[in-house]
Motif scaffolding. Structure first.
Motif, PDB file in Angstrom:
ATOM      1  N   GLU A 135      90.435 -32.285  20.547  1.00  0.00           N
ATOM      2  CA  GLU A 135      89.498 -32.007  21.703  1.00  0.00           C
ATOM      3  C   GLU A 135      88.246 -31.929  21.318  1.00  0.00           C
ATOM      4  OE1 GLU A 135      90.725 -29.416  25.058  1.00  0.00           O
ATOM      5  OE2 GLU A 135      89.267 -28.174  24.208  1.00  0.00           O
ATOM      6  N   VAL A 136      87.419 -32.845  22.255  1.00  0.00           N
ATOM      7  CA  VAL A 136      85.824 -32.770  21.887  1.00  0.00           C
ATOM      8  C   VAL A 136      85.239 -32.393  23.291  1.00  0.00           C
ATOM      9  CG1 VAL A 136      85.669 -34.228  19.930  1.00  0.00           C
ATOM     10  CG2 VAL A 136      85.552 -35.375  22.325  1.00  0.00           C
ATOM     11  N   THR A 137      84.027 -31.696  23.272  1.00  0.00           N
ATOM     12  CA  THR A 137      83.291 -31.620  24.469  1.00  0.00           C
ATOM     13  C   THR A 137      81.908 -32.305  24.178  1.00  0.00           C
ATOM     14  OG1 THR A 137      83.911 -29.189  24.763  1.00  0.00           O
ATOM     15  CG2 THR A 137      81.800 -29.656  25.856  1.00  0.00           C
ATOM     16  N   VAL A 138      81.699 -32.982  25.267  1.00  0.00           N
ATOM     17  CA  VAL A 138      80.896 -34.303  25.159  1.00  0.00           C
ATOM     18  C   VAL A 138      79.612 -33.902  26.789  1.00  0.00           C
ATOM     19  CG1 VAL A 138      80.154 -36.467  25.592  1.00  0.00           C
ATOM     20  CG2 VAL A 138      81.946 -35.659  24.563  1.00  0.00           C
ATOM     21  N   PRO A 139      78.452 -33.575  26.211  1.00  0.00           N
ATOM     22  CA  PRO A 139      77.307 -33.282  27.272  1.00  0.00           C
ATOM     23  C   PRO A 139      76.983 -34.793  27.722  1.00  0.00           C
ATOM     24  CG  PRO A 139      76.439 -32.592  25.281  1.00  0.00           C
ATOM     25  CD  PRO A 139      78.157 -32.966  25.046  1.00  0.00           C
ATOM     26  N   PHE A 140      76.657 -34.896  28.991  1.00  0.00           N
ATOM     27  CA  PHE A 140      76.147 -36.142  29.169  1.00  0.00           C
ATOM     28  C   PHE A 140      75.173 -35.866  30.664  1.00  0.00           C
ATOM     29  CE2 PHE A 140      80.041 -35.846  31.721  1.00  0.00           C
ATOM     30  CZ  PHE A 140      79.611 -36.481  32.938  1.00  0.00           C
ATOM     31  N   SER A 141      74.266 -37.340  30.783  1.00  0.00           N
ATOM     32  CA  SER A 141      73.660 -36.883  32.133  1.00  0.00           C
ATOM     33  C   SER A 141      74.037 -38.213  32.958  1.00  0.00           C
ATOM     34  CB  SER A 141      72.105 -37.202  31.788  1.00  0.00           C
ATOM     35  OG  SER A 141      71.811 -38.456  31.339  1.00  0.00           O
ATOM     36  N   PHE A 142      73.595 -38.193  34.130  1.00  0.00           N
ATOM     37  CA  PHE A 142      74.290 -39.127  35.132  1.00  0.00           C
ATOM     38  C   PHE A 142      72.818 -39.549  36.040  1.00  0.00           C
ATOM     39  CE2 PHE A 142      75.532 -40.294  39.223  1.00  0.00           C
ATOM     40  CZ  PHE A 142      76.136 -41.631  38.985  1.00  0.00           C
ATOM     41  N   LYS A 143      72.620 -40.819  36.116  1.00  0.00           N
ATOM     42  CA  LYS A 143      71.589 -41.362  37.174  1.00  0.00           C
ATOM     43  C   LYS A 143      72.096 -42.488  37.941  1.00  0.00           C
ATOM     44  CE  LYS A 143      67.851 -39.432  34.602  1.00  0.00           C
ATOM     45  NZ  LYS A 143      66.703 -39.604  33.613  1.00  0.00           N
ATOM     46  N   GLU A 144      71.739 -42.491  39.258  1.00  0.00           N
ATOM     47  CA  GLU A 144      71.898 -43.814  39.858  1.00  0.00           C
ATOM     48  C   GLU A 144      70.714 -44.844  39.827  1.00  0.00           C
ATOM     49  OE1 GLU A 144      75.189 -42.875  43.100  1.00  0.00           O
ATOM     50  OE2 GLU A 144      73.237 -41.316  43.467  1.00  0.00           O
ATOM     51  N   HIS A 145      70.901 -45.892  39.489  1.00  0.00           N
ATOM     52  CA  HIS A 145      69.916 -47.107  39.423  1.00  0.00           C
ATOM     53  C   HIS A 145      70.571 -48.372  40.316  1.00  0.00           C
ATOM     54  CE1 HIS A 145      67.712 -45.244  36.497  1.00  0.00           C
ATOM     55  NE2 HIS A 145      68.736 -44.735  35.520  1.00  0.00           N
ATOM     56  N   GLY A 146      69.790 -48.307  41.598  1.00  0.00           N
ATOM     57  CA  GLY A 146      70.563 -49.408  42.401  1.00  0.00           C
ATOM     58  C   GLY A 146      72.075 -49.274  42.736  1.00  0.00           C
ATOM     59  N   THR A 148      74.068 -49.221  40.464  1.00  0.00           N
ATOM     60  CA  THR A 148      75.033 -48.825  39.249  1.00  0.00           C
ATOM     61  C   THR A 148      74.800 -47.319  39.140  1.00  0.00           C
ATOM     62  OG1 THR A 148      73.222 -49.282  37.715  1.00  0.00           O
ATOM     63  CG2 THR A 148      74.826 -51.089  38.093  1.00  0.00           C
ATOM     64  N   GLY A 149      75.707 -46.397  38.105  1.00  0.00           N
ATOM     65  CA  GLY A 149      75.603 -45.368  37.787  1.00  0.00           C
ATOM     66  C   GLY A 149      75.446 -45.283  36.079  1.00  0.00           C
ATOM     67  N   VAL A 150      74.438 -44.727  35.534  1.00  0.00           N
ATOM     68  CA  VAL A 150      74.295 -44.599  34.158  1.00  0.00           C
ATOM     69  C   VAL A 150      74.638 -43.354  33.573  1.00  0.00           C
ATOM     70  CG1 VAL A 150      72.526 -45.095  32.219  1.00  0.00           C
ATOM     71  CG2 VAL A 150      72.357 -46.427  34.570  1.00  0.00           C
ATOM     72  N   PHE A 151      75.474 -43.277  32.634  1.00  0.00           N
ATOM     73  CA  PHE A 151      75.909 -41.961  32.111  1.00  0.00           C
ATOM     74  C   PHE A 151      75.274 -42.101  30.647  1.00  0.00           C
ATOM     75  CE2 PHE A 151      78.863 -43.348  35.152  1.00  0.00           C
ATOM     76  CZ  PHE A 151      79.246 -42.131  35.836  1.00  0.00           C
ATOM     77  N   GLU A 152      74.600 -41.066  30.015  1.00  0.00           N
ATOM     78  CA  GLU A 152      74.240 -41.078  28.638  1.00  0.00           C
ATOM     79  C   GLU A 152      74.432 -39.831  28.151  1.00  0.00           C
ATOM     80  OE1 GLU A 152      69.884 -41.949  29.309  1.00  0.00           O
ATOM     81  OE2 GLU A 152      70.220 -44.166  28.921  1.00  0.00           O
ATOM     82  N   GLY A 153      74.890 -39.881  26.847  1.00  0.00           N
ATOM     83  CA  GLY A 153      75.212 -38.698  26.156  1.00  0.00           C
ATOM     84  C   GLY A 153      75.377 -38.804  24.797  1.00  0.00           C
ATOM     85  N   SER A 154      75.608 -37.790  24.101  1.00  0.00           N
ATOM     86  CA  SER A 154      75.806 -37.770  22.540  1.00  0.00           C
ATOM     87  C   SER A 154      76.856 -36.456  22.097  1.00  0.00           C
ATOM     88  CB  SER A 154      74.582 -37.934  21.632  1.00  0.00           C
ATOM     89  OG  SER A 154      73.778 -36.841  21.906  1.00  0.00           O
ATOM     90  N   PHE A 155      77.564 -36.855  21.002  1.00  0.00           N
ATOM     91  CA  PHE A 155      78.022 -35.639  20.571  1.00  0.00           C
ATOM     92  C   PHE A 155      78.252 -36.075  18.796  1.00  0.00           C
ATOM     93  CE2 PHE A 155      81.379 -38.634  21.775  1.00  0.00           C
ATOM     94  CZ  PHE A 155      82.481 -38.764  20.956  1.00  0.00           C
ATOM     95  N   THR A 156      78.802 -35.032  18.208  1.00  0.00           N
ATOM     96  CA  THR A 156      79.136 -35.332  16.798  1.00  0.00           C
ATOM     97  C   THR A 156      80.457 -34.696  16.614  1.00  0.00           C
ATOM     98  OG1 THR A 156      76.719 -35.039  16.101  1.00  0.00           O
ATOM     99  CG2 THR A 156      78.424 -34.486  14.367  1.00  0.00           C
ATOM    100  N   PHE A 157      81.270 -35.634  15.716  1.00  0.00           N
ATOM    101  CA  PHE A 157      82.400 -35.396  15.175  1.00  0.00           C
ATOM    102  C   PHE A 157      82.566 -35.450  13.674  1.00  0.00           C
ATOM    103  CE2 PHE A 157      83.206 -39.494  15.807  1.00  0.00           C
ATOM    104  CZ  PHE A 157      83.948 -40.129  14.575  1.00  0.00           C
TER     105      PHE A 157
END
Length: 189
Positions: A135-146, A148-157
C-alpha cells in the motif's frame, strides 16, 4: 410591479444557471496515453539517474472533481517499455534479479481511497511490482485545461519491498533503495 413574481423568476433563473453549471462539469473517464507520462529517478553509485516508461494504460479511470472521494483508478505500466537511460541498463532490468519481465510484465496501481486535502488530493492504493503488493499514499494535484484534466504528483518507494534488485544488487551502495516516481496523467471525459 409584482415582487413575489420577480423573486420566483430570479430563483428559477439562479437554479437553472446552477443546473447548467453542474451539467457542464466533466467527469474524467479515459486516460490520454500519448499525453501522459510516468518517470522515475534513482541513484546509482551516488549519481542521480532518470528513466521513463513508454507504455501506460488505465483499465479503470473515473474522477469527478465534484466528488473526488468516489474516484477509482487502475493504472498498468508495461515494464518492457522501461528506459533507464541507456541500453545496457534496460537489458539488465529485464533479468530475474531486477524486474523479471518474463514472469511479471506489468506494474499496477489500484486505488482504494481518494481524499481531498487543503491544497490538493491524495490517493491510497496498492502498488504491485514483480508479484509483490504494498500500500502506498500518493499526493497529487488536479487542474482542468480545456477538455482535459491533468493529474500531477510524485512518491517514493523502496525497491527492496518488491524484490527489485536481488542477489549482489541488494547492496544499496551500488543502486540506492529509494525509487522516486513522478507522473503527469492527462485524462479526458
Amino acid at each position: 410591479m409584482n415582487i413575489p413574481f420577480l423573486r420566483a423568476v430570479a430563483l428559477a433563473a439562479a437554479l437553472g444557471l446552477g443546473a447548467l453549471g453542474n451539467a457542464s462539469a466533466a467527469v474524467y473517464t479515459a486516460l490520454d496515453t500519448d499525453a501522459s507520462s510516468v518517470t522515475f529517478g534513482y541513484s546509482q553509485m551516488n549519481v542521480s539517474m532518470d528513466g521513463s516508461f513508454g507504455k501506460i494504460k488505465a483499465t479503470e479511470f473515473n474522477f469527478d472533481p465534484q466528488n473526488p472521494e468516489a474516484a477509482k483508478v487502475t493504472i498498468e505500466i508495461a515494464l518492457a517499455s522501461i528506459d533507464a537511460g541507456y541500453e545496457e541498463a534496460n537489458a539488465e532490468l529485464e533479468k530475474d534479479e531486477w524486474l523479471a519481465l518474463g514472469q511479471h510484465p506489468l506494474a499496477t496501481f489500484t486505488s482504494k481511497k481518494v481524499e481531498a486535502l487543503t491544497n490538493g488530493y491524495q490517493v491510497i492504493g496498492d502498488l504491485s511490482i514483480k508479484g509483490k503488493t504494498k500500500e502506498v499514499t500518493v499526493p497529487f494535484s488536479f487542474k482542468e485545461h480545456g477538455n482535459t484534466g491533468v493529474f500531477e504528483g510524485s512518491f517514493t518507494f523502496h525497491r527492496a519491498d518488491f524484490g527489485v534488485g536481488e542477489g549482489q544488487w541488494k547492496d544499496f551502495s551500488i543502486v540506492a533503495n529509494d525509487i522516486a516516481i513522478k507522473f503527469n496523467i492527462v485524462a479526458k471525459p
